[in-house]
Write an enzyme that holds these catalytic residues in place. Structure first.
Site, PDB file in Angstrom:
ATOM      1  CG  ASP A   1       5.443  -3.472   6.263  1.00 44.45           C
ATOM      2  OD1 ASP A   1       4.113  -4.179   6.538  1.00 44.45           O
ATOM      3  OD2 ASP A   1       6.260  -2.485   6.054  1.00 44.45           O
TER       4      ASP A   1
ATOM      5  CG  HIS B   1      -0.059  -0.645   2.607  1.00 41.33           C
ATOM      6  ND1 HIS B   1       0.494   0.702   3.035  1.00 41.33           N
ATOM      7  CD2 HIS B   1       0.071  -0.987   3.443  1.00 41.33           C
ATOM      8  CE1 HIS B   1       0.863   0.258   4.313  1.00 41.33           C
ATOM      9  NE2 HIS B   1       0.756  -0.742   3.990  1.00 41.33           N
TER      10      HIS B   1
END
Length: 426
Positions: free
Chosen positions: A336, A61
Site C-alpha cells: 500500500d 499484495h
C-alpha cells in the site's frame, strides 16, 4: 538499539515503507471528447490507430493477517487454516535475486516471525482470501490482455513476462497467485520471481537504504500522531475501546487490524462501527503527513527510483534496446505504501487507502501511422487523467514531463540520500 527489525514488523505495512525506517479519467484519445472510458476500448481494439506495446502493473499484495493486534481489544483467532493455498493458485516458481542468483536474506520477514498472533499464525501473512484476490486480479488482466486483445501468449514465458517482488513472503505469494490467474497455471518454464536485498529495495520507500529519507520520515512519522485533531480523536477511540493510555497505538495500526478482520469475516469490537469512517480518514491523514506530497523531495525519495525504472522500461521498449526484446509485461508485487506515493506523484491520490490487491497499470501505446507514443494509466481498472497530461492517452513527452519532478536515476537518488549534512538524525 532494541531490534529495529521488531519495530519494522509493528509498523510494517505502513506496509513496507516503515518496515525499513526503523532499521539502521476523462479523455481516451487526443482527438476525442472528454468522456469517461472503460479500460477496454481503444487499447484492445485491433482497428484502433493505437497499438499496445508494453504493460506494467504495480500492485498491492492481497488480504493478510494483521501486523499487530490492537492491545487490550478482544482477540480473534488467526488460525493456520486461514492461510491454506487454493489448488488453482499453485504454479512452479523460484525466488531469486535480480541476477537470477540465490534469494537474498529477508530481515523484515524474519522480524514478523519473531511474533505469533492469537491462533498460531505469524503477522503479515497472506491468507486464502488474499491469494484468491490476486488470482482474480490475474484473471482480470487475462481477460484484457490475453482473451480480448491477444496481446500476451496464453502460456507463461519469462521472455515475455517479468515478475519482481519485495522480499516479503506475502508479496512473493501474491505475485505467484496473480501469475496463476493470468495464465490459468499454464507454463512451459518455471516462473522466476525476482527480489533484491532490503538495503537496495526500490519497491517501497526505503528508510534504511536512504539516510535522508530516514531522517525526514522519522520526524514526520513521530509528529503524525500528535497533530491536534488526530491526537484528540485517538484519545477518544482509545477510551472507547478500553485501550490503556500507555499502550502505543495509532490510527494506521487500528485500521490495519480492523480491515484485516473485516476481510476475513472475523468480529470487530462493536464500538468500531461508529468509528470506522474516522479511523479510515485519520489513517490517511497520518500517511499524508508522513509523505508530505506538497514537498517534491519527499516523493522523490519515496518512489523516485521506481518511477525512473517504469520510464526506463518504456524507453527501452521504444528504442529496441531491451535485453529481452519480446518482453511485454512487467509485474511488480508491492505494498500500500508503494501505491500511495505513486498515486500522489501522478496527482490522482483520492485520499482513500488502497485496498488489498489494488493495482496501478501503465500501458504504452504507439500510433500506428505517426509512431507517436502515449501512456495510459489506470488504477483498480479505472483510467486516470494524470496531472500534467492533456488526455488519458497521455503523449509520452507530456507524461515524462509530468513525472520529471519525482523520477530519480539511481545515481541522483543515492546522492540525495547521502546529503544529510545539517539535518538532525532521528
Amino acid at each position: 538499539m532494541r531490534s529495529l527489525w521488531t519495530k519494522a514488523g509493528v509498523v510494517g505495512s505502513v506496509s513496507m515503507a516503515f518496515g525499513s525506517m526503523w532499521w539502521s479519467q476523462k479523455k481516451t484519445e487526443p482527438d476525442q471528447d472528454q468522456d469517461q472510458v472503460s479500460s477496454t476500448s481503444a487499447d484492445t481494439n485491433p482497428s484502433s490507430p493505437y497499438e499496445l506495446k508494453l504493460v506494467q502493473v504495480l500492485f498491492r499484495h492481497g488480504a493478510r493477517t494483521p501486523l499487530k493486534s490492537i492491545p487490550d481489544v478482544m482477540e480473534v483467532q488467526w488460525v493456520p487454516t486461514l492461510l491454506e493455498p487454493p489448488p488453482h493458485t499453485h504454479i512452479n516458481y523460484v525466488v531469486t535475486d535480480l541476477e537470477g542468483g540465490p534469494k537474498p536474506p529477508a530481515p523484515v520477514e524474519d522480524s514478523y516471525r519473531k511474533n505469533v498472533l492469537t491462533g498460531g499464525t505469524f503477522p503479515g501473512q497472506l491468507t486464502t482470501v488474499g491469494m484468491q484476490q490476486l488470482y482474480e486480479l490475474g484473471k482480470r488482466l487475462r481477460g484484457k490482455y490475453i482473451e480480448e486483445s491477444h496481446f500476451l501468449n496464453s502460456t507463461f514465458s519469462p521472455a515475455e513476462v517479468y515478475v519482481r517482488s519485495t522480499n516479503i513472503v506475502r508479496t512473493i505469494e501474491s505475485a505467484k497467485c496473480l501469475v496463476a490467474g493470468l495464465f490459468q497455471q499454464k507454463q512451459k518454464e518455471i516462473v522466476p520471481i525476482l527480489t533484491t536485498e532490503a538495503e537496495s529495495e526500490i519497491l517501497y520507500p526505503n528508510y534504511h537504504g536512504c539516510k535522508m529519507l530516514k531522517i525526514l520520515g522519522s520526524h514526520r512519522w513521530a509528529e503524525s500522531s500528535t497533530l491536534p485533531d488526530i491526537a484528540a480523536d485517538l484519545q477518544s477511540i482509545q477510551s472507547a475501546l478500553g485501550i490503556a493510555a500507555h499502550q502505543h497505538v495509532d490510527f494506521i495500526l487500528i485500521r490495519d487490524d480492523m480491515v484485516a478482520r473485516e476481510a476475513h469475516g472475523l468480529p470487530c469490537p462493536a464500538v468500531l462501527d461508529t468509528w470506522r469512517n474516522t479511523v479510515e480518514q485519520r489513517a490517511v491523514d497520518m500517511i499524508c503527513h508522513v509523505y508530505e506530497p506538497s514537498k517534491r523531495e519527499n516523493l522523490q525519495l519515496c518512489v523516485g527510483p521506481l518511477l525512473h525504472t517504469l520510464l526506463s522500461n518504456i524507453d527501452k521498449k521504444l528504442e529496441g534496446t531491451s535485453s529481452e526484446p519480446n518482453r511485454k509485461l512487467f509485474l511488480y508485487s508491492a505494498h500500500d505504501t508503494t501505491l500511495i506515493p505513486c498515486l500522489m506523484a501522478f496527482g490522482v491520490f483520492d485520499m482513500r487507502w488502497p485496498p488489498y490487491a489494488a493495482d496501478i497499470t501503465l500501458e504504452l501505446h504507439q500510433h500506428r501511422q505517426t509512431k507517436e507514443a502515449f501512456v495510459k494509466v489506470s488504477y483498480i481498472g479505472q483510467d486516470q487523467l494524470i496531472q500534467g497530461c492533456s488526455a488519458v492517452y497521455c503523449p509520452l513527452e507530456e507524461f515524462k514531463h509530468a513525472l520529471s519532478s519525482y523520477s530519480l536515476s539511481s545515481e541522483l537518488y543515492h546522492s540525495l540520500c547521502d546529503n544529510t549534512e545539517g539535518l538532525t538524525k532521528p
